[in-house]
Design an enzyme around this catalytic site. Structure first.
Site, PDB file in Angstrom:
ATOM      1  N   SER A  21       0.848  -1.188   0.000  1.00 37.80           N
ATOM      2  CA  SER A  21       0.000   0.000   0.000  1.00 37.80           C
ATOM      3  C   SER A  21       0.885   1.239   0.000  1.00 37.80           C
ATOM      4  O   SER A  21       2.066   1.168  -0.360  1.00 37.80           O
ATOM      5  CB  SER A  21      -0.930  -0.031   1.218  1.00 37.80           C
ATOM      6  OG  SER A  21      -1.920   0.959   1.097  1.00 37.80           O
ATOM      7  N   ASN A  22       0.354   2.371   0.363  1.00 39.85           N
ATOM      8  CA  ASN A  22       1.159   3.593   0.475  1.00 39.85           C
ATOM      9  C   ASN A  22       0.587   4.447   1.600  1.00 39.85           C
ATOM     10  O   ASN A  22      -0.408   4.078   2.230  1.00 39.85           O
ATOM     11  CB  ASN A  22       1.173   4.345  -0.862  1.00 39.85           C
ATOM     12  CG  ASN A  22      -0.222   4.699  -1.317  1.00 39.85           C
ATOM     13  OD1 ASN A  22      -0.938   5.418  -0.632  1.00 39.85           O
ATOM     14  ND2 ASN A  22      -0.630   4.173  -2.459  1.00 39.85           N
ATOM     15  N   ALA A  23       1.225   5.576   1.851  1.00 37.90           N
ATOM     16  CA  ALA A  23       0.917   6.370   3.050  1.00 37.90           C
ATOM     17  C   ALA A  23      -0.225   7.371   2.846  1.00 37.90           C
ATOM     18  O   ALA A  23      -0.451   8.223   3.701  1.00 37.90           O
ATOM     19  CB  ALA A  23       2.172   7.103   3.509  1.00 37.90           C
ATOM     20  N   SER A  24      -0.960   7.256   1.745  1.00 36.48           N
ATOM     21  CA  SER A  24      -2.068   8.196   1.530  1.00 36.48           C
ATOM     22  C   SER A  24      -3.064   8.126   2.687  1.00 36.48           C
ATOM     23  O   SER A  24      -3.471   7.044   3.104  1.00 36.48           O
ATOM     24  CB  SER A  24      -2.779   7.848   0.217  1.00 36.48           C
ATOM     25  OG  SER A  24      -4.005   8.550   0.142  1.00 36.48           O
ATOM     26  N   ALA A  88      -4.574   7.565  -4.308  1.00 37.44           N
ATOM     27  CA  ALA A  88      -3.205   7.105  -4.558  1.00 37.44           C
ATOM     28  C   ALA A  88      -3.298   5.608  -4.850  1.00 37.44           C
ATOM     29  O   ALA A  88      -3.033   4.770  -3.982  1.00 37.44           O
ATOM     30  CB  ALA A  88      -2.333   7.379  -3.346  1.00 37.44           C
TER      31      ALA A  88
END
Ligand code: C5P
Length: 211
Positions: A21-24, A88
């Site tokens: 995943s990502n930090a959005s 994102a």
């Protein structure tokens, strides 16, 4: 005006409990949804997993993976007049999702990744009269990359921001129109920037409909 807004990160599972995943944080997409509701628009908000409450008055569609986000957007697209892609979306996902939980083997683990489908590009390809606003988070060759994405995704305009915006309460953006012109720059809290972006978008759509 009926707006479809995507927000937040996506999760791409490698087994039943682990994901990429990502930090959005979803703050920008949710702020846009709130500003759009405040401006009198009807909003469908499709978001990956976030710790935020959806704005009162919008239709909320929580999803996890990019595939689920894609499917939800495809369904909602027909009934909307404009799309804002603030999510994102992960660009890659594990090629295989293992059932259960992968066990340690004492060795390294190589993951094979494949590209996810580009949701905004798919919607942009069949936009007709809809207004499409994309986001581009760029660290290098920022303007050139944003312009390339604007074209590739058939957007009417693109919001250029930087990696510092991810997960932050504030942002600083450059709004670039289809002809490559910088229309405006906005900086401040995400709700403030969202309000400015929605005001601009509302005027654009009104102008389009008036023609
Ligand atoms: O290609 P990149 O991820 O930088 O593009 C950013 C824009 O495209 C954002 O508006 C994002 O929401 C959208 N996007 C998408 N589906 C993807 C990747 C990006 O809708 N798979």
């Amino acid at each position: 005006v009926r707006l479809l807004i995507t927000a937040g990160p996506t999760r791409e599972y490698l087994d039943d409990v682990r994901y990429l995943s990502n930090a959005s944080s979803g703050q920008m997409g949710f702020a846009l949804a709130q500003a759009a509701v405040d401006a009198g628009h009807r909003v469908s908000l499709v978001s990956g997993p976030v710790h935020l409450c959806p704005p009162a008055g919008c239709d909320y569609y929580p999803v996890e993976t990019s595939r689920e986000m894609y499917e939800a957007c495809e369904r909602l697209f027909l009934g909307c007049d404009g799309v804002i892609g603030a999510a994102a979306v992960c660009d890659y996902r594990p090629k295989r999702r293992a059932a259960g939980k992968l066990s340690k083997t004492g060795q390294g683990l190589s993951l094979e990744l494949e590209e996810t489908a580009d949701i905004l590009a798919a919607l942009g390809a069949k936009k007709e009269s809809r207004f499409i606003l994309g986001f581009a988070l760029e660290s290098t060759d920022r303007r050139a990359n944003a312009l390339r994405k604007l074209g590739a995704k058939n957007c009417d305009a693109i919001v250029l921001n930087t990696p510092e915006a991810i997960g932050s309460a504030t942002t600083s953006v450059e709004l670039i129109s289809r002809d490559g012109q910088t229309v405006a720059t906005y900086a401040g809290s995400k709700p403030e920037v969202a309000k400015s972006l929605i005001a601009w978008l509302t005027a654009q759509i009104a102008g389009q409909q008036g023609r």
